[in-house]
Design an enzyme around this catalytic site. Structure first.
Site, PDB file in Angstrom:
ATOM      1  N   ARG A  86      -4.617   5.197  -7.797  1.00  0.00           N
ATOM      2  CA  ARG A  86      -4.129   6.536  -8.150  1.00  0.00           C
ATOM      3  C   ARG A  86      -4.259   6.785  -9.646  1.00  0.00           C
ATOM      4  O   ARG A  86      -4.647   7.872 -10.085  1.00  0.00           O
ATOM      5  CB  ARG A  86      -2.673   6.700  -7.706  1.00  0.00           C
ATOM      6  CG  ARG A  86      -2.506   6.890  -6.211  1.00  0.00           C
ATOM      7  CD  ARG A  86      -1.054   7.068  -5.817  1.00  0.00           C
ATOM      8  NE  ARG A  86      -0.278   5.850  -6.010  1.00  0.00           N
ATOM      9  CZ  ARG A  86       0.762   5.733  -6.826  1.00  0.00           C
ATOM     10  NH1 ARG A  86       1.137   6.765  -7.569  1.00  0.00           N
ATOM     11  NH2 ARG A  86       1.422   4.593  -6.909  1.00  0.00           N
TER      12      ARG A  86
ATOM     13  N   LEU B 170       0.855  -1.175   0.000  1.00  0.00           N
ATOM     14  CA  LEU B 170       0.000   0.000   0.000  1.00  0.00           C
ATOM     15  C   LEU B 170       0.894   1.229   0.000  1.00  0.00           C
ATOM     16  O   LEU B 170       1.957   1.236   0.626  1.00  0.00           O
ATOM     17  CB  LEU B 170      -0.893   0.019   1.248  1.00  0.00           C
ATOM     18  CG  LEU B 170      -2.120  -0.905   1.256  1.00  0.00           C
ATOM     19  CD1 LEU B 170      -2.748  -0.915   2.646  1.00  0.00           C
ATOM     20  CD2 LEU B 170      -3.137  -0.454   0.219  1.00  0.00           C
ATOM     21  N   ASP B 171       0.474   2.292  -0.685  1.00  0.00           N
ATOM     22  CA  ASP B 171       1.228   3.537  -0.679  1.00  0.00           C
ATOM     23  C   ASP B 171       1.349   4.062   0.745  1.00  0.00           C
ATOM     24  O   ASP B 171       0.482   3.796   1.592  1.00  0.00           O
ATOM     25  CB  ASP B 171       0.521   4.597  -1.530  1.00  0.00           C
ATOM     26  CG  ASP B 171       0.462   4.214  -2.999  1.00  0.00           C
ATOM     27  OD1 ASP B 171       1.368   3.494  -3.453  1.00  0.00           O
ATOM     28  OD2 ASP B 171      -0.485   4.649  -3.685  1.00  0.00           O
ATOM     29  N   PRO B 172       2.400   4.852   1.043  1.00  0.00           N
ATOM     30  CA  PRO B 172       2.519   5.444   2.382  1.00  0.00           C
ATOM     31  C   PRO B 172       1.271   6.215   2.802  1.00  0.00           C
ATOM     32  O   PRO B 172       0.862   6.165   3.962  1.00  0.00           O
ATOM     33  CB  PRO B 172       3.732   6.370   2.235  1.00  0.00           C
ATOM     34  CG  PRO B 172       4.576   5.703   1.186  1.00  0.00           C
ATOM     35  CD  PRO B 172       3.591   5.124   0.216  1.00  0.00           C
TER      36      PRO B 172
END
Length: 319
Positions: free
Chosen positions: A182, A48-50
């Site tokens: 995104r 998962l992205d930060p």
């Protein structure tokens, strides 16, 4: 000169459903969980992205052998997007690269969402972990280098509009593996003609794992510290929180066999099992207790051939 003995951690197996906090990388939280459990081996099942929060299954011990099945599973997300601004990373962690007025009617938004449902082609973001010549794309992006990326097939099973107020859109997404939320939001912004980027992203489901079984790092740390304060081995409190490793392959059909037959499987031999499917992969269990021993695959002769087997160590765990 004596060599310092390498500390290996303990032999613990299972899957923890971690509720990842924002601001940390998936590897950051993986290492924290590994340390809390004092696990010899650990791996996550899809970064998962930060910026993102939510479900991150952490596989411990032999469960790491089956993490790929969770990587390939469907996912569900809740995402908030800001219209009118496009960023270089397609989320609020990046730099704004264009600003445009937002003149989007509700009907236009609803109609535009139709383009992103079902099987579609998606070009991955430059700020992704996909590899090019052995390096992740985000490393090239940080150096200002644009790499040509091919569109990849994905499937958006559900795309629900939760709310639309001003320049803020909230969506719920059920998608296949390989989907970049995104990129989905960035593409939607371009279709709307105003640009968009992700401001909040939460993964609510991986495969069929229940949302309510997630635990935060704070909860794990609290359980660990409380156990130590009460002179209880932390494992006694932590290990029951793990899901069985075979939950990672719950979607595979089960083939149950006698212990005598399983002995051949554990030696790497293919076996005939009554009632086995004619093709594909299977979840292998033994006896009336249905002990999970690994994943098999039906060979050309209709036999169950071992593909990935569970191997437990005999030595005592280290605290």
């Amino acid at each position: 000169m004596s060599r310092r003995r390498r500390f290996k951690g303990r032999d613990v197996h299972g899957i923890l459903l971690l509720d990842k906090p924002t601001g940390l990388t998936s590897n950051d939280v993986l290492q924290k969980v590994k340390r809390i459990y004092n696990a010899a081996k650990a791996g996550h099942t899809g970064a998962l992205d930060p910026l993102a929060t939510g479900m991150l299954p952490i596989c411990l011990g032999e469960a790491t052998k089956f993490s790929q099945y969770l990587l390939e599973a469907d996912k569900r997300y809740e995402v908030t997007a800001k219209l009118g601004e496009r960023t270089n990373t397609s989320d609020s962690d990046g730099e704004v690269v264009s600003t445009r007025p937002v003149n989007v009617a509700l009907g236009t938004l609803i109609e535009s969402l139709d383009q992103f449902r079902g099987p579609i082609m998606q070009v991955p973001s430059m700020y992704s972990a996909l590899k090019h010549n052995g390096r992740p794309l985000y490393e090239y992006a940080r150096e200002g280098i644009e790499i040509e990326r091919e569109a990849r097939p994905i499937t958006v099973f559900e795309l629900k509009l939760i709310s639309f107020e001003g320049d803020e859109v909230k969506l719920e997404v059920h998608c296949s593996k390989g989907t970049y939320i995104r990129s989905l939001v960035d593409d939607l912004g371009e279709v709307l003609g105003c640009g968009a980027h992700v401001t909040q992203l939460r993964r609510t489901q991986v495969a069929t794992y229940p949302y309510e079984r997630m635990l935060t790092l704070e909860q794990l740390e609290c359980i660990f510290e409380q156990a130590k304060a009460e002179s209880i081995p932390p494992r006694e409190q932590l290990d029951p929180l793990l899901l069985p490793m075979d939950t990672a392959v719950a979607a595979l059909p089960e083939v149950n066999m006698l212990a005598a037959v399983a002995a051949y499987v554990n030696q790497g031999q293919a076996v005939q099992v009554a009632g086995a499917p004619q093709s594909g992969q299977v979840r292998m269990t033994v006896g009336p207790e249905r002990e999970f021993i690994g994943v098999g695959e039906i060979d050309d002769e209709g036999r169950v051939a071992p593909k990935r087997l569970v191997r437990y160590h005999d030595e005592h765990d280290e605290e």
